[in-house]
Structure formats: C-alpha cells, structure tokens
Design a protein around this motif. Structure first.
Motif, PDB file in Angstrom:
ATOM      1  N   TYR A  70      65.136 -12.124   4.505  1.00 53.80           N
ATOM      2  CA  TYR A  70      65.375 -12.901   3.017  1.00 53.80           C
ATOM      3  C   TYR A  70      64.608 -12.329   1.935  1.00 53.80           C
ATOM      4  O   TYR A  70      63.276 -12.515   2.102  1.00 53.80           O
ATOM      5  N   SER A  71      65.220 -12.314   0.833  1.00 55.84           N
ATOM      6  CA  SER A  71      64.619 -11.785  -0.379  1.00 55.84           C
ATOM      7  C   SER A  71      64.012 -12.816  -1.013  1.00 55.84           C
ATOM      8  O   SER A  71      64.077 -13.973  -0.576  1.00 55.84           O
ATOM      9  N   ASP A  72      63.001 -12.840  -1.941  1.00 64.70           N
ATOM     10  CA  ASP A  72      62.292 -13.707  -2.606  1.00 64.70           C
ATOM     11  C   ASP A  72      63.410 -14.741  -3.333  1.00 64.70           C
ATOM     12  O   ASP A  72      63.368 -15.883  -3.522  1.00 64.70           O
ATOM     13  N   LEU A  73      64.522 -14.199  -3.889  1.00 62.75           N
ATOM     14  CA  LEU A  73      65.502 -14.788  -4.450  1.00 62.75           C
ATOM     15  C   LEU A  73      66.259 -15.675  -3.540  1.00 62.75           C
ATOM     16  O   LEU A  73      66.351 -16.924  -3.906  1.00 62.75           O
ATOM     17  N   GLU A  74      66.298 -15.090  -2.289  1.00 63.31           N
ATOM     18  CA  GLU A  74      67.178 -16.021  -1.130  1.00 63.31           C
ATOM     19  C   GLU A  74      66.405 -17.031  -0.692  1.00 63.31           C
ATOM     20  O   GLU A  74      66.855 -18.182  -0.507  1.00 63.31           O
ATOM     21  N   GLN A  75      65.119 -16.910  -0.661  1.00 60.17           N
ATOM     22  CA  GLN A  75      63.918 -18.149  -0.268  1.00 60.17           C
ATOM     23  C   GLN A  75      64.304 -19.020  -1.262  1.00 60.17           C
ATOM     24  O   GLN A  75      64.008 -20.214  -0.743  1.00 60.17           O
ATOM     25  N   ARG A  76      64.382 -18.758  -2.717  1.00 63.20           N
ATOM     26  CA  ARG A  76      64.349 -19.766  -3.705  1.00 63.20           C
ATOM     27  C   ARG A  76      65.605 -20.709  -3.405  1.00 63.20           C
ATOM     28  O   ARG A  76      65.592 -21.919  -3.463  1.00 63.20           O
ATOM     29  N   CYS A  97      64.633 -17.274  10.402  1.00 61.45           N
ATOM     30  CA  CYS A  97      64.039 -16.302   9.442  1.00 61.45           C
ATOM     31  C   CYS A  97      63.331 -15.411  10.275  1.00 61.45           C
ATOM     32  O   CYS A  97      62.396 -15.576  11.090  1.00 61.45           O
ATOM     33  N   THR A  99      61.109 -11.265  10.309  1.00 63.95           N
ATOM     34  CA  THR A  99      60.642  -9.991   9.521  1.00 63.95           C
ATOM     35  C   THR A  99      61.495  -8.977   9.868  1.00 63.95           C
ATOM     36  O   THR A  99      62.259  -8.918  10.692  1.00 63.95           O
ATOM     37  N   ASP A 105      59.548 -14.824  11.211  1.00 69.46           N
ATOM     38  CA  ASP A 105      58.820 -14.843   9.843  1.00 69.46           C
ATOM     39  C   ASP A 105      58.024 -16.201  10.011  1.00 69.46           C
ATOM     40  O   ASP A 105      58.742 -17.202   9.410  1.00 69.46           O
ATOM     41  N   LEU A 108      57.422 -17.546   5.991  1.00 70.56           N
ATOM     42  CA  LEU A 108      58.661 -18.306   5.540  1.00 70.56           C
ATOM     43  C   LEU A 108      59.091 -19.721   6.436  1.00 70.56           C
ATOM     44  O   LEU A 108      59.472 -20.654   5.615  1.00 70.56           O
ATOM     45  N   ARG A 111      57.173 -22.421   5.106  1.00 70.26           N
ATOM     46  CA  ARG A 111      57.594 -22.914   4.185  1.00 70.26           C
ATOM     47  C   ARG A 111      58.593 -23.816   4.055  1.00 70.26           C
ATOM     48  O   ARG A 111      58.923 -24.982   3.727  1.00 70.26           O
TER      49      ARG A 111
END
Length: 252
Positions: A70-76, A97, A99, A105, A108, A111
């Motif tokens: 997942y990208s940073d945007l998708e993580q948000r 998730c 890597t 991962d 992530l 988090r």
C-alpha cells in the motif's frame, strides 16, 4: 462438544441478516467480492450495525483489489476507514499488509493495530500470498493480531489442509487460525477434523434472480468484462445453518 466460531463473509446487509438468522457468530462485511473483498460503504456499515443484535460485526479494511503493498495515500485511507468503522460501532476490523518482498509489513500493520485499539483484529488472506507462512505467523503473533484468516496458501482451505494443520500446531494457542475460502457444508467437517482448527469463514451464498422482467443483455455495466446484472449472490439462512450443522456433527 468442541467449541466452534463461525464467521460469514457477507457481501451486503441482506447477507449479514441471513448470517445472523442462520446462527453465525460474526460477519465480515465486504464490498468488491470478485476482487477478494474491499472496504464496504458507510451506509452498509451503519445499517448492519443497527440491525445486527446477536452477531458481531467485523469490517474489512482494504482500499482496492490487487496486491497488499500500500502507498502512503492508501495507508491514509485505511486509517480513516478504521476510524470510521470504530465510530460506527464495529466489533472488529480485518486487514493485511505486505512488503514488496512478500514479508508482513510490520510497520504499517503496527500502525493499523494501534488505530484499531479496542477492536478485534484479523490479519486477512494477504497471509496466503506471503513468502514464508511460518515466519509470517510469528510476526503476526508478535504484532498482537487476534486471528489470521487463511486457506493454507492454497486456492481453497480444503486444498490447504496440510499447511493449516502445521500452522495450527505452530500457533499452539497463541493466536486463532480462521480457516476460509471454499469452506462449505460438504467439507467443513473434514477441515475441522484434519486441522484441529475451530474457527471457520464461509459465504454460504446462493444465486438470486433479478426481479426485473425487462433485460437488455447487450449492455454490461462492466464494459468489456461481461457480468450478469440480472443475478446476484446472496448469503442464505439455510446454507449458513447447514454449514454450521455439518461442523457440529463431527463431534457426535
């Protein structure tokens, strides 16, 4: 008699209610079933929460189909979706998730678990495409997930019985394994007997014909991918009851 837990993969509020009527302990509410499940809409979560009185509600947190990198945007987006599920009263969330090299991962996942504090957390079938399931099992235990949904890295849980049995022994009660994918009234007893697993995930769906009398079969809402818009799969109370009964009969 052994104690089992039964979770239905519900593709709609209608399916959630059929699961509850059939005796399921939990539902995993999903949209995008052909893609393997994606985060359901606000309205589905809110309505399911209002109507499920005896069955726990878990919500998949998956912003798209495809892989589990997942990208940073998708993580948000995933963090917002967990916040939304919590606010609407979900009992648990489901995510996974990886890597780029196929490991869990851990950053992530940690988090997301922190964001889900107080909710039950299932690591979903991203586990089935990881590089090393034995190592991944230990990583997920260390992170603090409550269960892993897995087919034993095979197309169905019945085909994955060998690995499921090994993972159940390795887990040794430290985490719950939830056997899923292709579980039904015809094979659940065998999976339970040969793996020792006591939690099962299944859809118990039947095909419902559209009530429309006018069909335009020349047009598909999927564009070049033809989908039959005049049928839809829905969980039925009958199949939920039959699948549960088949598992319980293994102890008689």
């Amino acid at each position: 008699m052994k104690q089992y837990q039964f979770e239905v993969c519900a593709n709609s509020v209608e399916s959630c209610l059929a699961a509850q009527a059939g005796g399921a302990h939990r539902v995993e509410l999903c949209a995008g079933i052909p893609e393997g499940g994606t985060t359901p809409p606000y309205g589905d979560i809110a309505t399911a929460r209002e109507l499920l009185t005896r069955t726990r509600l878990h919500v998949i947190i998956r912003p798209r189909g495809g892989d589990f990198l997942y990208s940073d945007l998708e993580q948000r987006i995933m963090l917002k979706d967990i916040e939304n599920a919590r606010r609407l009263g979900a009992d648990g969330v489901v995510f996974g998730c990886l890597t780029a090299d196929g490991e869990v991962d851990k950053v992530l996942t940690g988090r997301l678990i922190a964001a889900a504090q107080g909710l039950s957390v299932t690591f979903h079938r991203a586990f089935d495409v990881c590089r090393d399931p034995y190592r991944a099992l230990e990583d997920i235990i260390a992170l603090g997930c409550h269960r892993i949904l897995t087919s034993g890295q095979q197309p169905t849980a019945e085909q994955g019985i060998g690995l499921l049995a090994e993972l159940q022994r390795q887990a040794a009660g430290r985490i719950t394994l939830l056997a899923g994918c292709g579980v039904n009234e015809g094979n659940i007893a065998r999976i339970a007997r040969e793996t020792g697993i006591r939690e099962f995930h299944f859809s118990a769906r039947e095909t419902l014909e559209s009530g429309m009398t006018w069909h335009n079969d020349a047009v598909s809402m999927g564009g070049t991918i033809h989908i039959d818009e005049y049928t839809r799969p829905v969980t039925t109370e009958r199949r939920v009851r039959d699948t549960i009964a088949a598992a319980l009969n293994t102890d008689r």
